[in-house]
Write an enzyme that holds these catalytic residues in place. Structure first.
Site, short mmCIF file in Angstrom:
data_model
loop_
_atom_site.label_atom_id
_atom_site.label_comp_id
_atom_site.label_asym_id
_atom_site.label_seq_id
_atom_site.Cartn_x
_atom_site.Cartn_y
_atom_site.Cartn_z
N LYS A 50 0.83 -1.21 0.00
CA LYS A 50 0.00 0.00 0.00
C LYS A 50 0.86 1.25 0.00
CE LYS A 50 -3.11 -2.96 -0.16
NZ LYS A 50 -2.64 -4.26 -0.70
N GLY A 176 -5.62 -12.09 -10.52
CA GLY A 176 -6.29 -11.90 -9.24
C GLY A 176 -5.86 -10.60 -8.58
N TYR A 177 -6.10 -10.49 -7.27
CA TYR A 177 -5.87 -9.23 -6.57
C TYR A 177 -4.39 -8.84 -6.58
CZ TYR A 177 -10.40 -10.83 -5.12
OH TYR A 177 -11.67 -11.31 -5.15
N ILE A 178 -3.50 -9.80 -6.33
CA ILE A 178 -2.08 -9.49 -6.29
C ILE A 178 -1.59 -9.06 -7.67
CG2 ILE A 178 0.22 -10.48 -5.96
CD1 ILE A 178 -0.96 -12.19 -3.71
N GLY A 179 -1.97 -9.82 -8.69
CA GLY A 179 -1.54 -9.49 -10.04
C GLY A 179 -2.02 -8.12 -10.49
N LEU A 180 -3.27 -7.80 -10.17
CA LEU A 180 -3.82 -6.52 -10.60
C LEU A 180 -3.18 -5.36 -9.86
CD1 LEU A 180 -7.64 -7.26 -11.03
CD2 LEU A 180 -5.80 -7.37 -12.71
N ASP A 305 -4.02 -17.22 7.79
CA ASP A 305 -4.08 -17.81 6.46
C ASP A 305 -3.97 -19.33 6.45
OD1 ASP A 305 -4.03 -15.14 5.86
OD2 ASP A 305 -2.34 -15.23 4.49
N HIS A 438 -23.54 15.68 2.17
CA HIS A 438 -23.33 16.06 0.77
C HIS A 438 -22.16 17.03 0.70
CE1 HIS A 438 -24.28 17.22 -3.37
NE2 HIS A 438 -24.04 18.47 -2.96
#
Length: 458
Positions: A50, A176-180, A305, A438
């Site tokens: 990140k 997937g998420y890592i590749g993207l 994990d 708003h």
């Protein structure tokens, strides 16, 4: 031989918090860590990636702000070495914080080395034997390396973070998420990026319209996306890597300067000596656990994990909360209470909680959907970030929210409006009738929920 009340193996998101709680409640604890403190998140996951995503976004904004009246004279330079140094400092600070916590907490011993079970009640580390009444396994996962890549200089999500120069052409195997995340990141740093995926859409677990929308966003940024492409072989060709792609029509070859394997992850369970215990593994080598995260051995638990119940930092921490509630809490928590939720930290981010339309259809639930393209949201227009869409799914009979998928600016933040409502077990009308500030993207959620359609009529 050393004896403890409990031994924790691994220092990912669940381990340190559990160690602190056990020690606070008077237990003598050993924490065993074979590598850096902090596990995947701190060292090669959330924290460093990140930091890179933030740098990539700054580069993208600097290069693409003309429409908002911002002109930058000259080329925008990306210094990957400086980006890495910033990342390393953030990671080092996180590790140091954990080191300080362990050293300053009474009743905790930190043992450096690889743990291997000798029995249900003992492990060996560096030739020494340690015994305990209870064990908590928090060993995480590692990148999966498919066959056919052993003889090339491939990168993983870990090693790519050590590069100090920007790849000329980065080939990524896996959509997937890592590749993207890495694909968009390095494209914005200046690499030519090609993403190969053997499926017919990116992010195969999401509804097709989201995969297609992300593909369009990526291709607009100059990223090549090749679907239905099985990367069957790879060869080193000097400093470059050449891959053979088995497509629907023919085999083709593609050459790049670097190749990133983003093809999933494997649990770190096969070399723990679990064959010397009563702990059972499933057919993918994840540790089998019950609703309270206890394994098939009565005195051993598995968190994070390695239990296959969630591959995220937030699910690992929730694993700690579940175990801790059974140990010391007034109200027990269970794995079955948890709603699936996650985000892909691309730009704009994709965020998901609960069921999507495919899940609902498979379950045979009669549902309604509220949807809105980001192009019809005032705040998105003002930001100049109108790519994406929002969808919320409602069970018709109960009026409870089944889930939501958001793709758009800030989606990883305002998805929590839906998530909190689901945990509150309240009908969607609570959000529909709420007054939101708003101008925000969130203010459109009540408006969306005023216009529900039957899901099968959408």
């Amino acid at each position: 031989m050393m004896n403890y009340d409990a031994i924790i193996i691994g220092t990912g998101q669940a381990g340190p918090s559990l160690a602190a709680s056990l020690a606070k409640n008077g237990s003598r604890i050993a924490v065993i860590e074979k590598s850096h403190l902090g596990g995947t998140c701190v060292n090669v996951g959330c924290t460093p990636t990140k930091a890179y995503v933030a740098s990539a976004r700054r580069a993208f904004i600097a290069k693409n702000s003309f429409e908002l009246g911002i002109e930058i004279k000259g080329d925008v330079q990306v210094n990957l070495k400086a980006i890495k140094e910033r990342k390393d400092k953030i990671v080092s600070d996180s590790r140091s914080g954990l080191e300080s916590m362990f050293s300053n907490t009474e009743h905790i011993d930190l043992i450096r080395g690889k743990a291997k079970f000798l029995s249900n009640t003992s492990v060996e580390v560096n030739g020494e034997t340690y015994e305990a009444d209870r064990f908590y396994i928090n060993v995480g996962a590692r990148p999966r390396i498919p066959e056919g890549f052993e003889h090339v200089d491939f990168l993983t999500n870990e090693s790519i973070l050590e590069l100090e120069s920007i790849p000329e052409h980065l080939i990524i195997v896996g959509g997937g998420y890592i590749g993207l995340e890495f694909g968009q990141m390095f494209s914005r740093f200046g690499s030519k990026v090609t993403i190969l995926d053997r499926g017919d859409q990116l992010l195969k677990n999401e509804d097709p319209e989201f995969g297609k929308a992300i593909q369009k966003i990526f291709e607009k940024e100059g990223i090549d996306v090749l679907l239905n492409s099985e990367c069957i072989t790879a060869e080193q060709n000097g400093e470059n890597v050449e891959v053979t792609i088995d497509g629907k029509k023919q085999k083709t070859k593609l050459q790049g300067s670097h190749i990133l394997l983003a093809t999933g992850r494997l649990p770190n369970t096969t070399d723990l000596g679990l064959e010397h215990t009563d702990v059972s593994l499933d057919d993918r080598d994840f540790i089998e656990v019950n609703d309270a995260l206890k394994t098939t051995a009565s005195n051993i638990w598995a968190l994070g994990d390695c239990n296959g119940k969630g591959a995220f930092t937030h699910t690992a921490y929730n694993d700690f909360q579940i175990v801790n509630s059974h140990l010391f809490g007034d109200q027990e928590r269970n794995l079955s209470d948890r709603f699936t939720c996650y985000a892909a930290f691309i730009d704009p981010p994709l965020a998901r909680v609960g069921m999507n339309s495919q899940d609902i259809e498979k379950a045979g639930i009669k549902a309604k959907v509220a949807s809105r393209p980001m192009s019809k949201i005032a705040r998105a227009k003002e930001l100049g970030e109108t790519q994406g869409m929002l969808k919320i799914y409602i069970e018709e009979d109960s009026e409870k929210i089944l889930g939501a998928t958001f793709l758009g600016t800030g989606a990883d933040e305002y998805i929590h409006t839906i998530l909190d409502q689901m945990y509150a077990k309240q009908p969607y009308t609570v959000i529909r009738d709420a007054v939101h500030i708003h101008p925000t993207v969130s203010e459109l959620l009540p408006t969306m929920l005023e216009n529900l359609k039957l899901l099968d009529e959408e």
